[in-house]
Design an enzyme around this catalytic site. Structure first.
Site, PDB file in Angstrom:
ATOM      1  N   SER A 186       1.882  -7.859  -0.620  1.00 42.90           N
ATOM      2  CA  SER A 186       2.741  -8.708   0.205  1.00 42.90           C
ATOM      3  C   SER A 186       2.429 -10.192   0.020  1.00 42.90           C
ATOM      4  O   SER A 186       3.330 -11.030   0.045  1.00 42.90           O
ATOM      5  CB  SER A 186       2.606  -8.315   1.681  1.00 42.90           C
ATOM      6  OG  SER A 186       1.260  -8.413   2.111  1.00 42.90           O
ATOM      7  N   THR A 218       0.826  -1.215   0.000  1.00 42.94           N
ATOM      8  CA  THR A 218       0.000   0.000   0.000  1.00 42.94           C
ATOM      9  C   THR A 218       0.855   1.258   0.000  1.00 42.94           C
ATOM     10  O   THR A 218       0.471   2.284  -0.558  1.00 42.94           O
ATOM     11  CB  THR A 218      -0.936  -0.022   1.224  1.00 42.94           C
ATOM     12  OG1 THR A 218      -1.767  -1.173   1.122  1.00 42.94           O
ATOM     13  CG2 THR A 218      -1.800   1.211   1.309  1.00 42.94           C
TER      14      THR A 218
HETATM   15  C1  SIN Z   1      -1.029  -3.189   2.704  1.00 42.65           C
HETATM   16  O1  SIN Z   1       0.028  -2.966   2.148  1.00 42.65           O
HETATM   17  O2  SIN Z   1      -1.347  -2.532   3.712  1.00 42.65           O
HETATM   18  C2  SIN Z   1      -2.022  -4.198   2.237  1.00 42.65           C
HETATM   19  C3  SIN Z   1      -1.662  -4.830   0.974  1.00 42.65           C
HETATM   20  C4  SIN Z   1      -0.451  -5.679   1.061  1.00 42.65           C
HETATM   21  O3  SIN Z   1      -0.185  -6.269   2.092  1.00 42.65           O
HETATM   22  O4  SIN Z   1       0.238  -5.748   0.060  1.00 42.65           O
END
Ligand code: SIN
Length: 520
Positions: free
Chosen positions: A117, A69
């Protein structure tokens, strides 16, 4: 604070800016340390790293970016939940923090990936470790950016596998960075990304988490990789360390550490590193290790399916202190008979699981997702489950926090006679100093022409004694020694101490001569 933790000593290190105004509080006794207590973490290696960061000249920090994000592009400036993660490049994001960032460190970046992620495989995790190690050969610290969903797993993996003692700080964001074509356009209202990235670089540059392993920095809080978990889907204070609390926080100019991971105690020696050096294994060595979640009347077919799919290790997240349904338990017994290793953990989120047995390792209070990573590495590095059980105790369940110890100076074997008129001054290290080449240092001995020089000079590199030489070997007032070759490039602190210390005048620039070891 839990009963267990209240027994543990708590220390606080308040470091103003990048300077060294350090305050120590011994909370176990309720006593406030005197201002003279300059260092809470007694390791010389640690102290030198922090002092070096405060010395003139910018520390170097590399940001290894994987997406999430933080690098997300939103559909509107007021949109926190509708965005595409991993869109903007790290070079673009870092440029938004300049020129202020340049005052903190010389920052460069490696775009390792740019995705969510959850898209990263364990094979990619191995490559990420290697990328971090590579960056740490020339940088003083690394920041890894990831999505927050599995950030705690990224953090613990790096904590278990990175062999360098230098700071590794992981960060991300709960709100996307911007809504424009580039990161500089249409910043999302109230986004946390820029502050998190800036603080993470500040933390890595300041070296306050040297020898801590990987720490997570988000929402101004610093958490140990082993302890931290995402606790909320959307809130910016989502990360918590339920059992022990955060290690500390960053309040603008002040980085405050309330406690430290236990491994800091090993900072001065080789025992600090884990055995999981992934540069010594190949992707094919990474086994399939899975998690089975327990619930009322949970089916054993989950375990049977995972074993059928090739899992050689399974972490059960049991009810309470590790309980499984009858059918799940029976499936585990059958799988153990087929050589599968199990780790017993709890789905409660906190608390100990102590039950071990044939083919079953007690997970302690390690969270299930993290126990899975330790089991995976254990299976990759040994065929001996007894060894794995030891690792789950020593690495997976170390004492929760570092307890400051006293600095114990080794006693000289025989008392040195008092010498007048003899002292050692002016440590010089011959340049250039290169990796793998001998290092020559000289110390000028004054008074040697008038009286027989008595005493000795102890040489240290980065706080560890590397050589002790008698002043008898000085020739024409100069003591010349060869110090151990360095395996890695980077800045080293060379010191020389004359015994008896009272006559030593070896104190140019805090007694440390900083030397840049260059690549060959
Ligand atoms: C985030 O980054 O807060 C959610 C999405 C991810 O984990 O890639």
């Amino acid at each position: 604070m839990t009963k267990k933790n209240s027994k543990r000593a708590l220390s606080a290190v308040a470091i103003a800016g990048l300077g060294l105004s350090v305050l120590a509080i011994g909370a176990s006794t309720g006593a406030t340390a005197s201002p003279e207590t300059q260092v809470v973490i007694s390791s010389a290696t640690y102290q030198q790293a922090v002092a070096a960061a405060a010395a003139p000249g910018s520390p170097k920090v590399t940001v290894v970016a994987t997406g999430g994000t933080l690098a997300g592009k939103a559909t509107g400036r007021d949109t926190f939940g509708s965005y595409r993660a991993g869109t903007y490049l790290m070079t673009d994001l870092l440029d938004q923090l300049r020129p202020e960032l340049d005052g903190v460190a010389a920052v460069d970046s490696v775009q390792f990936g740019n995705g969510g992620s959850s898209s990263y495989t364990i094979e990619k995790y191995r490559e990420l470790t290697l990328a971090v190690e590579e960056a740490l050969k020339t940088s003083d610290g690394v920041v890894v950016t990831t999505g927050t969903d599995t950030m705690e797993e990224f953090a613990y993996w790096l904590d278990l596998t990175v062999q360098s003692k230098k700071p590794v700080v992981i960060t991300g964001a709960m709100r996307p960075w911007a809504a424009g074509a580039t990161a500089s356009e249409q910043p999302v209202i109230g986004t946390d990304g820029p502050a998190n990235l800036y603080n993470a670089v500040k933390l890595a540059a300041g070296q306050q988490t040297y020898c801590f392993g990987t720490v997570l920095m988000l929402n101004d809080e610093i958490h140990a990789a082993r302890e931290v978990r995402k606790t909320n889907t959307t809130r910016m204070d989502t990360f918590g360390s339920p059992s022990n609390g955060p290690l500390g926080y960053i309040d603008e100019g002040a980085t405050v550490l309330n406690h430290a991971p236990a491994r800091v105690a090993k900072c001065d020696g080789d025992a600090w590193a884990t055995p999981f050096d992934v540069s010594t294994i190949t992707p094919a060595d990474l086994p399939k290790v899975e998690i089975a979640y327990a619930y009322q009347e949970a089916s054993g077919s989950m375990i049977e399916g995972l074993v059928g799919d090739g899992a050689t290790g399974i972490v059960t997240m049991g009810t309470g202190a590790g309980g499984l349904s009858g059918t799940m338990g029976a499936a585990r017994t059958a799988a153990v008979g087929n050589g599968v290793w199990f780790v017993s953990t709890t789905r409660t989120g906190t608390g100990n699981v102590t039950g071990s047995g044939n083919g079953i390792i007690a997970g302690g209070d390690l969270q299930g997702t993290k126990a899975r990573l330790l089991l995976l590495l254990s299976r990759a590095f040994t065929d001996d489950i007894a060894q794995a059980k030891t690792w789950f105790t020593t690495i997976g369940n170390p004492p929760a926090t570092y307890v400051p110890g006293e600095v114990v100076e080794p006693e000289p074997e025989t008392p040195e006679p008092t010498v007048t008129g003899t002292s050692a001054t002016k440590l010089k290290v011959a340049k250039p100093v290169k990796v793998g080449r001998k290092i020559t240092a000289t110390v000028t001995v004054t008074g040697a022409e008038k009286v027989v020089p008595t005493g000795k000079v102890t040489f240290r590199i980065n706080g560890s004694t590397v050589k002790t030489v008698s002043l008898w070997s000085a020739k024409k007032g100069v003591l010349r020694v060869t110090l151990p070759k360095q395996k890695k490039p980077g800045k080293i602190g060379v010191e020389a101490y004359f015994t008896p210390a009272a006559t030593s005048t070896l104190a140019p620039s805090n007694g440390i001569t900083w030397v840049n070891v260059k690549r060959r």
